[in-house]
Design an enzyme around this catalytic site. Structure first.
Site, PDB file in Angstrom:
ATOM      1  N   GLU A   1     -54.307 -65.888 -59.334  1.00 42.40           N
ATOM      2  CA  GLU A   1     -54.733 -65.528 -57.970  1.00 42.40           C
ATOM      3  C   GLU A   1     -56.006 -66.288 -57.607  1.00 42.40           C
ATOM      4  O   GLU A   1     -56.985 -66.293 -58.368  1.00 42.40           O
ATOM      5  CB  GLU A   1     -54.979 -64.007 -57.888  1.00 42.40           C
ATOM      6  CG  GLU A   1     -55.478 -63.590 -56.511  1.00 42.40           C
ATOM      7  CD  GLU A   1     -55.419 -62.090 -56.246  1.00 42.40           C
ATOM      8  OE1 GLU A   1     -54.913 -61.336 -57.103  1.00 42.40           O
ATOM      9  OE2 GLU A   1     -55.886 -61.680 -55.164  1.00 42.40           O
TER      10      GLU A   1
ATOM     11  N   ASP B   1     -47.922 -52.795 -61.954  1.00 41.42           N
ATOM     12  CA  ASP B   1     -49.308 -52.961 -62.398  1.00 41.42           C
ATOM     13  C   ASP B   1     -49.788 -51.781 -63.216  1.00 41.42           C
ATOM     14  O   ASP B   1     -49.621 -50.621 -62.795  1.00 41.42           O
ATOM     15  CB  ASP B   1     -50.242 -53.058 -61.181  1.00 41.42           C
ATOM     16  CG  ASP B   1     -50.438 -54.467 -60.684  1.00 41.42           C
ATOM     17  OD1 ASP B   1     -50.124 -55.423 -61.415  1.00 41.42           O
ATOM     18  OD2 ASP B   1     -50.920 -54.616 -59.537  1.00 41.42           O
TER      19      ASP B   1
ATOM     20  N   ASP C   1     -51.031 -52.738 -57.611  1.00 40.33           N
ATOM     21  CA  ASP C   1     -52.021 -51.693 -57.329  1.00 40.33           C
ATOM     22  C   ASP C   1     -52.721 -51.978 -55.996  1.00 40.33           C
ATOM     23  O   ASP C   1     -53.560 -51.188 -55.548  1.00 40.33           O
ATOM     24  CB  ASP C   1     -53.008 -51.495 -58.483  1.00 40.33           C
ATOM     25  CG  ASP C   1     -53.798 -52.737 -58.818  1.00 40.33           C
ATOM     26  OD1 ASP C   1     -53.577 -53.789 -58.196  1.00 40.33           O
ATOM     27  OD2 ASP C   1     -54.650 -52.659 -59.737  1.00 40.33           O
ATOM     28  N   SER C   2     -52.322 -53.064 -55.329  1.00 45.38           N
ATOM     29  CA  SER C   2     -52.717 -53.285 -53.927  1.00 45.38           C
ATOM     30  C   SER C   2     -52.277 -52.097 -53.067  1.00 45.38           C
ATOM     31  O   SER C   2     -52.770 -51.926 -51.956  1.00 45.38           O
ATOM     32  CB  SER C   2     -52.082 -54.573 -53.395  1.00 45.38           C
ATOM     33  OG  SER C   2     -50.684 -54.571 -53.615  1.00 45.38           O
TER      34      SER C   2
HETATM   35  O1  KIV Z   1     -51.676 -55.649 -56.674  1.00 45.67           O
HETATM   36  C1  KIV Z   1     -51.101 -56.628 -56.190  1.00 45.67           C
HETATM   37  O2  KIV Z   1     -50.440 -56.561 -55.146  1.00 45.67           O
HETATM   38  C2  KIV Z   1     -51.229 -57.902 -56.871  1.00 45.67           C
HETATM   39  C3  KIV Z   1     -50.923 -59.121 -56.061  1.00 45.67           C
HETATM   40  C4  KIV Z   1     -52.106 -59.482 -55.244  1.00 45.67           C
HETATM   41  C5  KIV Z   1     -50.510 -60.248 -56.926  1.00 45.67           C
HETATM   42  O3  KIV Z   1     -51.623 -57.956 -57.990  1.00 45.67           O
END
Ligand code: KIV
Length: 266
Positions: A181, A84, A45-46
């Site tokens: 993380e 995610d 969700d980044s």
């Molecule tokens: O959303 C994402 O990209 C993540 C990474 C930071 C592990 O959860």
């Protein structure tokens, strides 16, 4: 190469071979990452920050995640796909099951949820219905407003002990993968040894069973100009994106990344 499955990841952990995971949001990068040897593609969700330009991951919807998961699936060549569940998409058991189903139907092989021991019930219910789960612990960006910023977690002894206990509880509930993380390197090593399931780290030092980075970070692209300490720019010294992806996989596998400067102490 055979497709990467949970069995593959467990075997890599047992052999002590590191797992290379990378975020991915579209078909072209999925294909390029597979050709570079990435084991696990994470539709993080980044994407709310690096694709959509938000200042957190909170605005991301399940529809956004399903769209990008389906795009990645079309370019994938044998990597495991993890998607995610975004903010508030797993607030109740009913929402969790419904939204996880949408991401699995879009092409995910596993869903990722952020939290700690409170996730146990949801993880157990998902696992018994055929949905493997990755539990994201430590700095959980969806909780940034509770945490008071993007800060290292588990530096205090009591918090560190709780994190070890929570990791064991989530494994017992049925989590197939853990992701840590921004956790002190020693603590991440302790958790990786305490559980049988593979543990992937980001800002968690070299002792985890694998590493993940956000694609844009490792290509040296930053919207905000703030580059976290745990990021390495793999474009440096390379003449193409394809070479940078391959350099990332090689560095994860030969444990030259992360170096001491990318980790945190207690
Ligand atoms: O959303 C994402 O990209 C993540 C990474 C930071 C592990 O959860």
């Amino acid at each position: 190469m055979p497709d990467v499955t949970l069995t593959t990841l467990q075997a890599l952990k047992q052999k002590g071979e590191k797992i290379a995971m990378l975020t991915c949001y579209d078909a072209t990068f999925a294909r390029a990452s597979c050709q570079a040897g990435v084991d696990v593609l994470l539709i993080g969700d980044s994407l709310g920050m690096v694709l959509q330009g938000h200042d957190s991951t909170l605005p991301v919807s399940v529809a956004d995640m399903a769209y990008h998961t389906a795009s990645v699936k079309r370019g994938n060549q044998g990597a495991m796909i993890v998607a995610d569940l975004p903010f508030m998409a797993y607030a109740t058991l009913e929402q969790t099951l419904h939204n996880a189903g949408l991401l699995m139907q879009a092409g995910a092989h596993m869903v990722k949820v952020e939290g700690a021991a409170w996730l146990a019930e949801s993880i157990a219910r998902l696992a018994e219905r055929g949905v493997p789960v990755c539990a994201h612990m430590g700095l959980t960006p969806q909780a940034v407003n509770i945490l008071g910023g993007y800060k290292v977690q588990g530096r205090q002894q009591a918090q560190a002990r709780q994190m070890v206990a929570d990791a064991i509880a989530l494994e017992q509930a049925g989590a197939a993968l853990l992701l840590l993380e921004c956790v002190p390197s020693e603590l991440a090593g302790e958790i990786s040894r305490a559980v049988k399931v593979p543990v992937i780290g980001i800002g968690a030092g070299p002792q985890t069973d694998g590493q993940v980075l956000v694609l844009h970070d490792m290509l040296g692209l930053s919207l905000s100009g703030r580059v976290p300490k745990f990021v390495k720019n793999f474009m440096q010294g390379q003449s193409s994106i394809q070479d940078a992806l391959a350099a990332y996989v090689k560095a994860v596998k030969d444990v030259s990344f992360p170096a001491a400067e990318h980790g945190f102490s207690a």
